[in-house]
Write an enzyme that holds these catalytic residues in place. Structure first.
Site, short mmCIF file in Angstrom:
data_model
loop_
_atom_site.label_atom_id
_atom_site.label_comp_id
_atom_site.label_asym_id
_atom_site.label_seq_id
_atom_site.Cartn_x
_atom_site.Cartn_y
_atom_site.Cartn_z
N ARG A 243 0.85 -1.12 0.05
CA ARG A 243 -0.15 -0.09 0.13
C ARG A 243 0.79 1.22 0.14
O ARG A 243 1.86 1.40 0.59
CB ARG A 243 -0.97 0.06 1.28
CG ARG A 243 -2.18 -1.09 1.27
CD ARG A 243 -2.92 -0.48 0.22
NE ARG A 243 -4.24 -1.49 0.24
CZ ARG A 243 -4.40 -2.73 -0.81
NH1 ARG A 243 -3.24 -2.79 -1.46
NH2 ARG A 243 -5.51 -3.33 -0.58
N ASP A 267 4.28 -0.38 -7.26
CA ASP A 267 3.06 -0.64 -7.71
C ASP A 267 2.00 0.24 -7.17
O ASP A 267 0.93 0.05 -7.49
CB ASP A 267 2.84 -2.12 -7.44
CG ASP A 267 1.74 -2.43 -8.27
OD1 ASP A 267 1.62 -2.15 -9.63
OD2 ASP A 267 0.85 -3.16 -7.73
N GLU A 272 -2.66 7.41 -4.91
CA GLU A 272 -3.23 6.91 -6.20
C GLU A 272 -4.56 7.08 -6.36
O GLU A 272 -4.98 6.89 -7.49
CB GLU A 272 -2.64 5.73 -6.11
CG GLU A 272 -3.48 4.63 -5.28
CD GLU A 272 -2.92 3.14 -5.39
OE1 GLU A 272 -2.00 2.70 -5.05
OE2 GLU A 272 -3.94 2.31 -5.29
N HIS A 304 -0.85 -0.18 -9.73
CA HIS A 304 -1.37 -0.98 -8.72
C HIS A 304 -1.81 -2.23 -9.58
O HIS A 304 -2.85 -2.52 -9.52
CB HIS A 304 -2.81 -0.52 -8.19
CG HIS A 304 -3.03 -1.18 -6.80
ND1 HIS A 304 -3.13 -0.36 -5.54
CD2 HIS A 304 -3.10 -2.16 -6.56
CE1 HIS A 304 -3.44 -1.30 -4.66
NE2 HIS A 304 -3.45 -2.16 -5.16
P1 NAD Z 1 -1.04 -11.50 4.88
O1 NAD Z 1 -2.08 -11.13 5.90
O2 NAD Z 1 -1.22 -12.81 4.48
O3 NAD Z 1 0.23 -10.99 5.28
C1 NAD Z 1 0.45 -9.87 5.97
C2 NAD Z 1 1.69 -10.11 6.95
O4 NAD Z 1 1.97 -8.79 7.57
C3 NAD Z 1 1.24 -10.76 8.05
O5 NAD Z 1 2.13 -11.65 8.37
C4 NAD Z 1 1.31 -9.83 9.22
O6 NAD Z 1 1.93 -10.58 10.64
C5 NAD Z 1 2.35 -8.74 9.10
N1 NAD Z 1 2.05 -7.64 9.51
C6 NAD Z 1 1.00 -6.96 10.32
N2 NAD Z 1 1.30 -6.03 10.87
C7 NAD Z 1 2.54 -5.87 10.61
C8 NAD Z 1 3.63 -4.75 11.15
N3 NAD Z 1 3.03 -3.55 11.75
N4 NAD Z 1 4.91 -4.83 10.66
C9 NAD Z 1 5.20 -5.72 9.86
N5 NAD Z 1 4.50 -6.87 9.57
C10 NAD Z 1 3.21 -6.70 10.13
O7 NAD Z 1 -1.44 -10.31 3.68
P2 NAD Z 1 -0.93 -10.64 2.24
O8 NAD Z 1 -2.06 -11.31 1.38
O9 NAD Z 1 0.46 -11.26 2.02
O10 NAD Z 1 -0.87 -9.24 1.39
C11 NAD Z 1 -0.01 -8.07 2.08
C12 NAD Z 1 -0.59 -6.82 1.67
O11 NAD Z 1 -0.34 -6.69 0.15
C13 NAD Z 1 -2.07 -6.55 1.64
O12 NAD Z 1 -2.06 -5.82 3.13
C14 NAD Z 1 -2.40 -5.61 0.80
O13 NAD Z 1 -2.27 -4.26 1.17
C15 NAD Z 1 -1.13 -5.82 -0.38
N6 NAD Z 1 -1.80 -6.29 -1.68
C16 NAD Z 1 -1.44 -5.50 -2.77
C17 NAD Z 1 -1.98 -5.98 -3.96
C18 NAD Z 1 -1.50 -5.15 -5.21
O14 NAD Z 1 -2.21 -5.39 -6.30
N7 NAD Z 1 -0.46 -4.36 -5.30
C19 NAD Z 1 -2.65 -7.15 -4.03
C20 NAD Z 1 -3.11 -7.83 -3.05
C21 NAD Z 1 -2.47 -7.34 -1.66
#
Ligand code: NAD
Length: 356
Positions: A243, A267, A272, A304
């Site tokens: 994000r 990305d 955005e 994105h």
């Molecule tokens: P997930 O919930 O499986 O993993 C997130 C991880 O972040 C978890 O292990 C959690 O413990 C950790 N976390 C939480 N708070 C934290 C902190 N303060 N410091 C460090 N780590 C912390 O999520 P995911 O499916 O792996 O997705 C991750 C992120 O990717 C989503 O939150 C979303 O914002 C982003 N995303 C982007 C796109 C894109 O198209 N660019 C698509 C999907 C997801």
């Protein structure tokens, strides 16, 4: 048609307003909607205080990453009798979750293809460090000079992964395939994962490349600020497919100008929401920070798009439809978000019941 829905809806088809629809969103939802008895109305505008009225008469709204469901929008949806917000994404930083409690239910797609996002992160990294974005333009102009294209091997380099959830872990596997050393930071480290967890400070100090895969929360907002950048290795490559607001963009621009940051692969961008997903090629770019970033030869910006694979789109439509069916059948929906209602002892979610 799904019998349970007919009962819930008193014989009417469930009607869902899909905000911020793009042509690539429609086929999956249309095909499944027809099959499962859900009528999707595809709307181009993003959900916001200005557009929320479009949801009148619908049972639910389906929204994406740049729609806004703040307190005012939620109150309006509630007043109009809209029962559910179905996020067709994983992140939910654009929804005031606490405010939804008792008013409107929120379901999401927790995973649709971690591979799509992790592979895009690696694509950005390779493009950046091997100057593929520049080479493509040069060779189209029959300029076959290699000057300025010297990259570096990924093999043996240290990558610091922040957030080792679904996407972070796939990215780690990809990096290991390249022979990179992986270190990681997560607020909730995964036990027995074989991942070497370090403090954030260590990660900043040791990483040649840093990739962000944690959610945007109050805690992680601008976690990559001037101070963090100062603590990083000189020439660090920063990748953000998570994000935009994880990074203080002004601090990033300064870091690049100071040569402290060697390259940025983005990305996502904190401002955005009114820019990405739209064709702005005929307009003067009003956002000076984004214009500055895009002007830099060592910055790659994609709009994105990390999620955008056939597999991911199919899974998004399928899970969203399943979420809606589950929700309207009256049972608890496994992908309903936790509203942080504070009722620890009587947590309905833990008992796998509907939260309210
Ligand atoms: P997930 O919930 O499986 O993993 C997130 C991880 O972040 C978890 O292990 C959690 O413990 C950790 N976390 C939480 N708070 C934290 C902190 N303060 N410091 C460090 N780590 C912390 O999520 P995911 O499916 O792996 O997705 C991750 C992120 O990717 C989503 O939150 C979303 O914002 C982003 N995303 C982007 C796109 C894109 O198209 N660019 C698509 C999907 C997801």
């Amino acid at each position: 048609m799904h019998a349970a829905i007919l009962a819930v809806q008193g014989g009417n088809t469930m009607k869902i307003a899909v905000f911020d629809t793009k042509p690539y969103d429609r086929p999956g939802f249309e095909a499944l909607g027809e099959k499962k008895g859900i009528q999707f109305k595809f709307l181009e505008p993003k959900l916001s205080e200005d557009t929320v009225e479009l949801a009148r008469g619908f049972d639910g709204v389906c929204i994406f990453v740049n729609d806004t469901a703040n307190a005012a929008v939620i109150d309006k949806l509630h007043e109009m009798g809209v029962k559910v917000i179905a996020l067709r994404c994983a992140g939910f930083n654009n929804v005031d979750i606490k405010h939804c409690f008792g008013k409107i239910h929120v379901v999401r797609v927790p995973a649709y293809s971690p591979y799509a996002v992790a592979e895009h992160a690696m694509a950005l990294l390779l493009t950046s460090i091997r100057r593929i974005h520049k080479a493509y333009i040069r060779s189209r102009d029959f300029n076959f000079s290699l000057n300025g294209f010297t990259g570096f091997d990924l093999y043996g380099k240290t990558v610091g992964v922040i957030g080792t959830g679904k996407i972070g872990r796939v990215f780690i596997d990809i990096c290991r395939g390249f022979g990179m050393k992986v270190i990681a930071y997560d607020k909730f480290p995964a036990k027995d994962s074989g991942i070497e967890y370090v403090s954030l400070d260590d990660l900043y100090r040791r990483s040649d490349i840093i990739s962000l895969h944690c959610p945007l929360t109050e805690e992680t907002d601008h976690m990559i600020d001037a101070d963090a950048i100062r603590r990083m290795k000189k020439g660090v490559v920063i990748i953000n497919t998570s994000r935009g607001a994880l990074i203080d963009t002004d601090a990033l621009v300064e870091g690049i100008k100071d040569r402290q940051v060697g390259a940025a692969c983005l990305d996502v961008y904190e401002e955005e929401s009114d820019i990405f997903f739209e064709d702005n090629s005929g307009h003067i770019m009003e956002d000076d920070t984004l214009a500055r970033l895009i002007s830099m030869p060592n910055v790659i910006v994609t709009s994105h798009q990390a999620f955008l694979t056939e597999e991911a789109l199919g899974n998004i439509a399928e899970t969203t439809v399943d979420n809606l069916l589950e929700f309207f059948e009256g049972g608890a929906c496994k992908n309903e978000l936790c509203y942080r209602c504070g009722k620890v002892d009587e947590c309905c979610k833990n008992r796998q019941e509907k939260c309210f």
